[in-house]
Design a protein around this motif. Structure first.
Motif, mmCIF file in Angstrom:
data_model
loop_
_atom_site.group_PDB
_atom_site.id
_atom_site.type_symbol
_atom_site.label_atom_id
_atom_site.label_comp_id
_atom_site.label_asym_id
_atom_site.label_seq_id
_atom_site.Cartn_x
_atom_site.Cartn_y
_atom_site.Cartn_z
ATOM 1 N N GLY A 1 23.505 17.072 -45.098
ATOM 2 C CA GLY A 1 24.072 18.412 -45.011
ATOM 3 C C GLY A 1 23.729 19.290 -46.189
ATOM 4 N N ASN A 2 22.464 19.307 -46.589
ATOM 5 C CA ASN A 2 22.040 20.091 -47.742
ATOM 6 C C ASN A 2 20.891 21.021 -47.372
ATOM 7 N N ASP A 3 20.410 21.773 -48.349
ATOM 8 C CA ASP A 3 19.431 22.822 -48.109
ATOM 9 C C ASP A 3 18.110 22.299 -47.556
ATOM 10 N N GLU A 4 17.749 21.085 -47.923
ATOM 11 C CA GLU A 4 16.463 20.534 -47.503
ATOM 12 C C GLU A 4 16.542 19.807 -46.163
ATOM 13 N N MET A 5 17.640 19.091 -45.925
ATOM 14 C CA MET A 5 17.690 18.140 -44.813
ATOM 15 C C MET A 5 18.448 18.630 -43.583
ATOM 16 N N TRP A 6 19.063 19.815 -43.654
ATOM 17 C CA TRP A 6 19.899 20.223 -42.527
ATOM 18 C C TRP A 6 19.154 20.344 -41.196
ATOM 19 N N PRO A 7 17.857 20.730 -41.156
ATOM 20 C CA PRO A 7 17.181 20.734 -39.848
ATOM 21 C C PRO A 7 17.102 19.333 -39.229
ATOM 22 N N LEU A 8 16.903 18.325 -40.080
ATOM 23 C CA LEU A 8 16.884 16.950 -39.572
ATOM 24 C C LEU A 8 18.256 16.565 -39.028
ATOM 25 N N LEU A 9 19.315 16.993 -39.739
ATOM 26 C CA LEU A 9 20.677 16.717 -39.290
ATOM 27 C C LEU A 9 20.897 17.260 -37.874
ATOM 28 N N LEU A 10 20.473 18.503 -37.626
ATOM 29 C CA LEU A 10 20.614 19.083 -36.297
ATOM 30 C C LEU A 10 19.654 18.438 -35.300
ATOM 31 N N GLY A 11 18.445 18.154 -35.741
ATOM 32 C CA GLY A 11 17.441 17.577 -34.856
ATOM 33 C C GLY A 11 17.801 16.193 -34.349
ATOM 34 N N LEU A 12 18.596 15.446 -35.122
ATOM 35 C CA LEU A 12 19.010 14.106 -34.702
ATOM 36 C C LEU A 12 19.920 14.140 -33.474
ATOM 37 N N SER A 13 20.348 15.332 -33.077
ATOM 38 C CA SER A 13 21.139 15.462 -31.850
ATOM 39 C C SER A 13 20.403 14.868 -30.652
ATOM 40 N N GLY A 14 19.079 14.923 -30.685
ATOM 41 C CA GLY A 14 18.303 14.417 -29.556
ATOM 42 C C GLY A 14 17.920 12.959 -29.657
ATOM 43 N N ALA A 15 18.268 12.296 -30.777
ATOM 44 C CA ALA A 15 17.853 10.903 -30.975
ATOM 45 C C ALA A 15 18.428 9.941 -29.940
ATOM 46 N N PRO A 16 19.741 10.012 -29.601
ATOM 47 C CA PRO A 16 20.254 9.077 -28.588
ATOM 48 C C PRO A 16 19.547 9.187 -27.244
ATOM 49 N N ALA A 17 19.028 10.373 -26.923
ATOM 50 C CA ALA A 17 18.331 10.548 -25.647
ATOM 51 C C ALA A 17 17.051 9.727 -25.598
ATOM 52 N N VAL A 18 16.402 9.571 -26.738
ATOM 53 C CA VAL A 18 15.175 8.767 -26.789
ATOM 54 C C VAL A 18 15.499 7.313 -26.474
ATOM 55 N N LEU A 19 16.548 6.778 -27.117
ATOM 56 C CA LEU A 19 16.957 5.392 -26.854
ATOM 57 C C LEU A 19 17.422 5.226 -25.414
ATOM 58 N N GLN A 20 18.187 6.190 -24.917
ATOM 59 C CA GLN A 20 18.675 6.100 -23.544
ATOM 60 C C GLN A 20 17.523 6.132 -22.544
ATOM 61 N N THR A 21 16.506 6.937 -22.817
ATOM 62 C CA THR A 21 15.345 7.018 -21.933
ATOM 63 C C THR A 21 14.635 5.666 -21.822
ATOM 64 N N LEU A 22 14.611 4.917 -22.930
ATOM 65 C CA LEU A 22 13.972 3.600 -22.928
ATOM 66 C C LEU A 22 14.809 2.558 -22.189
ATOM 67 N N MET A 23 16.143 2.734 -22.204
ATOM 68 C CA MET A 23 17.024 1.714 -21.643
ATOM 69 C C MET A 23 17.429 1.968 -20.187
ATOM 70 N N LEU A 24 17.441 3.227 -19.752
ATOM 71 C CA LEU A 24 17.898 3.526 -18.395
ATOM 72 C C LEU A 24 17.096 2.822 -17.290
#
Length: 506
Positions: free
Chosen positions: A194-217
């Motif tokens: 949650g800082n000036d450099e990493m906040w885009p990654l923090l928001l971008g990780l919102s899509g990470a569970p979808a990648v795992l779910q796509t592999l497991m479904l």
């Protein structure tokens, strides 16, 4: 659907995989709050209303300096970043039934993961263009995804869960949501992401569970109820049952679905408009919508809004950690609900939760009113926060999500879940937009409003909501439709049924 071995490895894998969508929903709900000041500065720079020089002055000067978040343009774009998520959810919730029936529950969840991954990329790469446009676009797409997954996940889990464990497995949807919120709170701390450099990654990780779910479904069987009742594929339904429950005789389950299918054939698949207009399902629909209204209008979002300020007044040096503590309590008591819901029952836990929250809302009002006069009143407020959240997660939080699937048979179920989801998302949006104004109007008495609402919801649940614990879908439907057997003899009802069939066939 009963057998000796009801909880199998495949069932656990399927429920876990589906709940990844709920985890993503919870993460997306909570992730936007922690880095608010950081994101506002980036919005200000991108819009040209806040400069690096101003940032340096605000860090080094003891004078009051213009903050990026105070500029009207930044306020507008920030508010839109938060609110657009709910707007997307409201719009897509109407499509839950269509997506779930189009290719099945599993393929439906698989298809919509494209939205989540695209939203994660938009937010994760937001520094490459205008951050405010990229983040708002990503939040809109993610909201659209979450509106779909918040309906598809309970639908799928409710249809594959054994009757004895349907409540516990259904509650896992809410457990995944609060776990996602907690994860976003923790990794959103400024020394992590949650800082000036990493906040885009923090928001971008919102899509990470979808990648795992796509592999497991692809490993998960389709809902046997969908295959048999909607598609008429008995052999595929048998294979699905055997994969979920191991080696056993699925005849009893097939016979139960056959009875439900025959009942559903008498009343064809129900559209949203038909469901609203027909008196045949009006009572169930009213109960379903009131359950979701009780969740959102309970004041739980207001509690989270107030918590940091109350902890600060109580002398907590790092109130953000106390707020994370609220998230931990949130998660723990959802686990308690998982353990209790099939023993104590849905109705009982909801009543206990709403009544307890009502008492806590009164205690919160007293604490807020007198905390400047008596130091110990701040601790009354803090205790009320923790207890309020605990009571919420015991019943009113998780139960509305899966009880809708229990209240309706296969025909009207997708439309009912879509309507309930829309009601939930719309209520969430209304609370988010109006609470600051209600707070200004009522001040310390704001929780009295919620106490009155909670009392009303408690009375309604006590008078109108039946217990669904341990009942088949047939038995639950019979509670609401005791007169269905007399339909043939009642010309008025028979005429309505004929009109209903015509409207659904059109």
């Amino acid at each position: 659907m009963e057998s000796r071995k009801q909880l199998t490895g495949m069932l656990a894998v399927a429920v876990f995989t589906a709940a990844l969508g709920s985890l993503q929903y919870g993460y997306s709900l909570g992730v936007i709050n922690a880095p608010q000041k950081v994101i506002e500065r980036h919005y200000g720079r991108s819009l040209g209303v806040w400069s690096e020089e101003a940032a340096v002055r605000s860090a080094n000067s003891t004078e009051d300096v213009f903050e990026a978040g105070e500029h009207p343009a930044v306020i507008m774009y920030w508010s839109l970043s938060v609110a657009i998520f709910s707007v997307g959810g409201v719009l897509s919730s109407f499509l839950v039934g269509f997506v779930g029936d189009l290719k099945g529950r599993v393929k439906g969840m698989l298809m919509i993961n494209v939205l989540a991954i695209a939203a994660g990329l938009l937010m994760g790469l937001c520094k490459m263009w205008k951050p405010h446009i990229m983040v708002i676009s990503g939040r809109a797409v993610m909201g659209f995804y979450c509106g779909l997954t918040s309906g598809l996940v309970p639908m799928y889990i409710g249809e594959i869960a054994p009757k004895a464990y349907r409540g516990a497995l259904g509650t896992l949807h809410q457990l995944a949501i609060v776990t996602g919120i907690l994860i976003s709170q923790v990794i959103g701390l400024d020394f992590l992401l949650g800082n000036d450099e990493m906040w885009p990654l923090l928001l971008g990780l919102s899509g990470a569970p979808a990648v795992l779910q796509t592999l497991m479904l692809p490993l998960c069987p389709e809902s046997p109820r969908y295959l048999y009742i909607l598609r008429g594929q008995e052999q595929e339904a048998r294979k699905s049952l055997l994969r979920f429950k191991g080696a056993y005789d699925p005849t009893a389950d097939i016979e139960e679905m056959e009875r439900e299918k025959k009942e559903g054939d008498r009343v064809p698949k129900v559209s949203i408009v038909s469901l609203i207009c027909s008196s045949m399902y009006r009572q169930q629909l009213f109960v379903a919508l009131m359950m979701h209204l009780s969740q959102q209008f309970s004041g739980i979002n207001a509690i989270f809004y107030y918590s940091t300020a109350i902890f600060s007044r109580a002398g907590v040096r790092q109130p953000v950690y106390a707020t994370i503590g609220v998230g931990v309590i949130n998660t723990i008591f959802t686990m308690v609900s998982v353990a209790l819901v099939d023993k104590a029952g849905r109705r009982t836990l909801t009543l206990v939760g709403l009544a307890g929250m009502c008492c806590c809302a009164v205690a919160m009002t007293v604490g807020l009113k007198f905390q400047n006069d008596f130091v110990w009143m701040s601790y009354v407020s803090m205790s009320a926060i923790f207890l309020f959240v605990s009571f919420f997660e015991i019943g009113p939080g998780p139960i509305p999500w899966f009880i809708v699937a229990e209240l309706f048979s296969q025909g009207p179920r997708p439309a009912a879940i879509a309507l309930a989801g829309c009601c939930n998302w719309a209520s969430n949006f209304i609370i988010g937009m109006t609470f600051p104004y209600i707070q200004d109007w009522l001040g310390n008495y704001v929780f009295i409003l919620f106490a009155v609402l909670l009392l009303g919801f408690t009375v309604f649940i006590y008078l109108r909501v039946p217990e669904t614990k341990g009942k088949s879908f047939e038995e639950i439907a019979a509670v609401f439709q005791k007169g269905r057997k007399k339909l043939e003899q009642n010309p008025k009802d028979n005429m309505e049924l004929q009109q209903f069939k015509t409207s659904t066939d059109a």
